[in-house]
Design a protein around this motif. Structure first.
Motif, short mmCIF file in Angstrom:
data_model
loop_
_atom_site.label_atom_id
_atom_site.label_comp_id
_atom_site.label_asym_id
_atom_site.label_seq_id
_atom_site.Cartn_x
_atom_site.Cartn_y
_atom_site.Cartn_z
N ASP A 106 -31.20 -7.32 -13.44
CA ASP A 106 -31.97 -6.46 -14.34
C ASP A 106 -32.17 -7.23 -15.65
O ASP A 106 -31.24 -7.39 -16.43
N GLU A 107 -33.41 -7.65 -15.88
CA GLU A 107 -33.66 -8.51 -17.05
C GLU A 107 -33.51 -7.74 -18.37
O GLU A 107 -33.46 -8.35 -19.43
N ASN A 108 -33.42 -6.40 -18.29
CA ASN A 108 -33.28 -5.61 -19.52
C ASN A 108 -31.84 -5.48 -20.01
O ASN A 108 -31.60 -4.90 -21.06
N LYS B 247 -28.64 -10.57 -15.56
CA LYS B 247 -30.09 -10.59 -15.81
C LYS B 247 -30.89 -10.88 -14.54
O LYS B 247 -32.05 -10.46 -14.43
N GLU B 248 -30.26 -11.58 -13.59
CA GLU B 248 -30.91 -11.77 -12.27
C GLU B 248 -31.21 -10.43 -11.63
O GLU B 248 -32.18 -10.26 -10.91
#
Ligand code: PMP
Length: 338
Positions: free
Chosen positions: A200-202, A197-198
């Motif tokens: 790509d938060e998706n 998530k660091e």
């Protein structure tokens, strides 16, 4: 992440940098691309080598573990194997405390690797003589010793934030829609989830929980509540450990042993991968995640999971038809069966 040139590789460099394989059967079932991180290829044949190395390096960096020191842990499984190997490579004593009702294979394996074993009678976690509490006391009483404390020591999940997550990210060219795995200490799901998530938060992070564990209910409804039982080793948690505290979990699945075992069977017969039950449960979760993402309008999603340990560790259990039948589960790995 850098891979050292061949002639400067040391034994400890063999931990991590595992391959990521496309799993054909699961990908077909889910209608998307499912990838498995081959953690059974670590020197101790499991994902726990990463946590063992991370915990030892962290204790060294904090000045708690000095040359000739000692690492103590209460564990009956893969963490003990990882710690024993790492301690050998770095010249530390390794003391493993475990209940005396564990399989002969486990005690024999730890002894063969050079760990000193302390066997205690099995008892409830609330009893001060439980093997985990005994290991903490032993570490306090032993000069130069540190307690690995894999459940609450976040050096465990940091190992996954710093190694497993960036490896998966690089191996998937930064194109990943979802990640899922089960939790024992929670180091893997929390660390890989946070690390992805660091970048790509998706990325959707899903917990895949076995029966008999309390985390599915916790993430679904906020209450730690267990249902059913599981024979899967190394997974199934009843509390929010230090490593799970602050984990980024978007959704959750519950997978039965029979569903996990069906994937262990298919992965062996169709893809030539001999794995433990937590890997089968993870793959079942990855198929569910792929379908969920498709239902949410993300067809052809790219999903990763963890192939946690080798099936060779379970020849007398999972791969023994009599043992499996005694658990009321279908046999695996026998060609010619329906
Ligand atoms: N599978 C197996 C076989 C394990 O030994 C473990 C470690 N307990 C896990 C999965 C789960 O890993 P973690 O402790 O990082 O949650």
């Amino acid at each position: 992440m850098t891979i050292p040139p061949p002639l400067s590789i040391r034994a400890l460099d063999l931990i991590g940098n595992t391959p990521l394989v496309r799993l054909e059967g699961p990908s077909r079932e889910a209608g998307c691309d499912i990838f498995g991180k081959c953690e059974f290829l670590n020197p101790g044949a499991s994902v726990k080598d990463r946590a063992a190395l991370g915990i030892v390096r962290d204790a060294e960096a904090r000045g708690e573990l000095e040359p000739g020191g000692c690492v103590v842990e209460g564990t009956a499984g893969n963490t003990g194997i990882g710690l024993a190997l790492v301690c050998n490579a770095l010249g530390y004593r390794c003391i493993i405390v475990m209940p005396d009702n564990q399989s002969r294979e486990k005690t024999d394996t730890l002894l063969a690797l050079g760990a000193e074993l302390v066997l205690v009678p099995p008892t409830k976690y609330s009893d001060c003589n439980h093997f985990v509490h005994t290991s903490r006391r032993l570490a306090e009483e032993t000069p130069g010793a540190v307690w690995a404390n894999q459940f609450d020591n976040i050096a465990n999940r940091r190992a996954h934030i710093e190694t497993t997550a960036p490896e998966i990210w690089a191996q998937m060219d930064g194109r990943i829609d979802g990640f899922t795995c089960a939790a024992g200490t929670g180091g893997t799901i929390a660390g890989v989830g946070l690390g992805l998530k660091e970048r790509d938060e998706n990325v959707v992070v899903a917990l895949t929980d076995p029966h008999g564990a309390a985390l599915y209910e916790y993430y679904a409804h906020g209450e730690l509540k267990a249902e059913g039982r599981s024979v899967a080793e190394g997974i199934g948690q009843g509390r929010i450990t230090g490593n799970l505290d602050g984990a980024a979990i978007d959704t959750q699945f519950r997978v039965s042993d029979a569903e996990g075992l069906a994937w262990v069977d298919r992965l062996l017969r169709e893809e030539g991968l001999c794995l433990g039950l937590s890997s089968g449960i993870n793959v079942a979760g990855a198929v569910m995640l792929g379908r969920l993402l498709a239902a949410q309008g993300r067809p052809k999603a790219r999903v990763a999971t963890i192939l946690c340990d080798t099936g060779f560790r379970y020849l007398s259990t999972l791969y023994n038809p009599e043992w499996v039948a005694a658990q009321g589960l279908p046999p695996i790995g026998r060609p010619g069966r329906d």
